[in-house]
Design a protein around this motif. Structure first.
Motif, PDB file in Angstrom:
ATOM      1  N   THR A  87      18.846  37.425 -48.418  1.00 43.65           N
ATOM      2  CA  THR A  87      19.018  37.714 -46.989  1.00 43.65           C
ATOM      3  C   THR A  87      20.159  37.242 -46.387  1.00 43.65           C
ATOM      4  OG1 THR A  87      17.700  36.152 -45.844  1.00 43.65           O
ATOM      5  CG2 THR A  87      16.650  38.366 -46.570  1.00 43.65           C
ATOM      6  N   ASN A  88      20.849  37.842 -45.259  1.00 41.87           N
ATOM      7  CA  ASN A  88      21.929  37.247 -44.523  1.00 41.87           C
ATOM      8  C   ASN A  88      23.212  37.006 -45.520  1.00 41.87           C
ATOM      9  OD1 ASN A  88      20.596  37.510 -42.316  1.00 41.87           O
ATOM     10  ND2 ASN A  88      19.696  35.467 -42.394  1.00 41.87           N
ATOM     11  N   ILE A  93      27.111  36.693 -51.519  1.00 47.56           N
ATOM     12  CA  ILE A  93      27.524  36.070 -52.892  1.00 47.56           C
ATOM     13  C   ILE A  93      27.416  37.007 -53.816  1.00 47.56           C
ATOM     14  CG2 ILE A  93      27.250  34.018 -54.196  1.00 47.56           C
ATOM     15  CD1 ILE A  93      26.257  32.567 -51.436  1.00 47.56           C
ATOM     16  N   GLY A  94      28.585  37.153 -54.523  1.00 51.65           N
ATOM     17  CA  GLY A  94      28.624  37.990 -55.752  1.00 51.65           C
ATOM     18  C   GLY A  94      29.174  39.588 -55.634  1.00 51.65           C
ATOM     19  N   ARG A 120      39.854  33.491 -48.277  1.00 58.83           N
ATOM     20  CA  ARG A 120      40.427  32.489 -48.731  1.00 58.83           C
ATOM     21  C   ARG A 120      40.387  32.564 -50.296  1.00 58.83           C
ATOM     22  NH1 ARG A 120      38.098  27.688 -45.513  1.00 58.83           N
ATOM     23  NH2 ARG A 120      37.519  27.259 -47.467  1.00 58.83           N
ATOM     24  N   SER A 121      41.162  32.122 -50.971  1.00 59.94           N
ATOM     25  CA  SER A 121      41.054  32.065 -52.480  1.00 59.94           C
ATOM     26  C   SER A 121      40.247  31.162 -52.920  1.00 59.94           C
ATOM     27  CB  SER A 121      42.389  32.058 -53.270  1.00 59.94           C
ATOM     28  OG  SER A 121      42.384  31.906 -54.546  1.00 59.94           O
ATOM     29  N   ALA A 122      39.544  31.205 -53.947  1.00 64.20           N
ATOM     30  CA  ALA A 122      38.441  30.301 -54.508  1.00 64.20           C
ATOM     31  C   ALA A 122      39.384  29.119 -55.419  1.00 64.20           C
ATOM     32  CB  ALA A 122      37.447  30.820 -55.355  1.00 64.20           C
ATOM     33  N   ASP A 123      40.223  29.393 -56.094  1.00 61.66           N
ATOM     34  CA  ASP A 123      41.106  28.489 -56.632  1.00 61.66           C
ATOM     35  C   ASP A 123      42.572  28.375 -56.281  1.00 61.66           C
ATOM     36  OD1 ASP A 123      42.438  31.079 -57.372  1.00 61.66           O
ATOM     37  OD2 ASP A 123      41.982  31.036 -59.317  1.00 61.66           O
ATOM     38  N   GLY A 124      42.818  28.962 -55.075  1.00 61.48           N
ATOM     39  CA  GLY A 124      44.174  28.703 -54.342  1.00 61.48           C
ATOM     40  C   GLY A 124      45.175  29.457 -54.897  1.00 61.48           C
ATOM     41  N   ILE A 138      30.435  31.644 -48.868  1.00 59.89           N
ATOM     42  CA  ILE A 138      30.719  31.929 -47.742  1.00 59.89           C
ATOM     43  C   ILE A 138      30.664  30.465 -46.969  1.00 59.89           C
ATOM     44  CG2 ILE A 138      30.332  32.990 -45.348  1.00 59.89           C
ATOM     45  CD1 ILE A 138      30.877  35.114 -47.355  1.00 59.89           C
ATOM     46  N   SER A 139      31.923  30.359 -46.142  1.00 59.25           N
ATOM     47  CA  SER A 139      32.183  29.062 -45.509  1.00 59.25           C
ATOM     48  C   SER A 139      32.596  29.238 -44.032  1.00 59.25           C
ATOM     49  CB  SER A 139      33.320  28.264 -46.184  1.00 59.25           C
ATOM     50  OG  SER A 139      33.546  27.031 -45.554  1.00 59.25           O
ATOM     51  N   GLY A 140      31.422  29.085 -43.413  1.00 59.83           N
ATOM     52  CA  GLY A 140      31.483  29.587 -42.044  1.00 59.83           C
ATOM     53  C   GLY A 140      31.546  31.143 -41.783  1.00 59.83           C
TER      54      GLY A 140
END
Length: 154
Positions: A87-88, A93-94, A120-124, A138-140
């Motif tokens: 949920t939420n 994710i994925g 944002r890119s996971a690997d930069g 998810i970050s924030g």
């Protein structure tokens, strides 16, 4: 007054049903609603007999049965989501996403389902507009995304 209450005990039981139901609405514990069910059963018995002892015993037995048998089943059913059901934010994710603005180490926009998220890119690495990506985490309020073929960042 006492004689009237003895003859119209159903009124007392109805008042008890309503008070217990009100308390249940405030607590949401599924305890007082079970007691309210016992009072409802006692009210039904009060139409058949004026014997207060029988009415009180009915209240006690029905309330006890509801608390012991029905309440645990109801709590179990209401409190536990089905296995594997996310949920939420966990449900994102994925999930696939499409890049709307170039995604880099610090900024970008993606569309996940019908919603637009900062990303944002996971690997930069830089990800161009129109690329298909997957949500890594998810970050924030920011989706961290990566190319689906880039398994090392996932």
């Amino acid at each position: 007054m006492l004689a009237w209450i003895a003859q119209n005990s159903w009124v007392v039981w109805l008042a008890l049903v309503l008070v217990l139901a009100l308390i249940e609405m405030l607590t949401l514990d599924l305890f007082f609603i079970m007691l309210s069910g016992g009072a409802l059963a006692a009210m039904a018995v009060s139409f058949a007999t004026d014997n207060l002892v029988v009415q009180i015993l009915t209240f006690c037995v029905v309330a006890l049965l509801l608390v012991v048998i029905v309440r645990p089943v109801a709590l179990n059913h209401l409190g536990r989501p089905e296995a594997g059901q996310r949920t939420n934010i966990d449900s994102l994710i994925g999930e696939p996403a499409v890049v709307l603005e170039p995604v880099g180490e610090h900024s970008g926009l993606v569309k996940i389902g019908g919603d637009t998220w900062t990303a944002r890119s996971a690997d930069g690495t830089a990800i161009p507009v129109g690329s298909a990506v997957r949500v890594h985490r998810i970050s924030g309020a920011t989706a961290i995304v990566a190319h689906p073929e880039n398994r090392s960042s996932l």
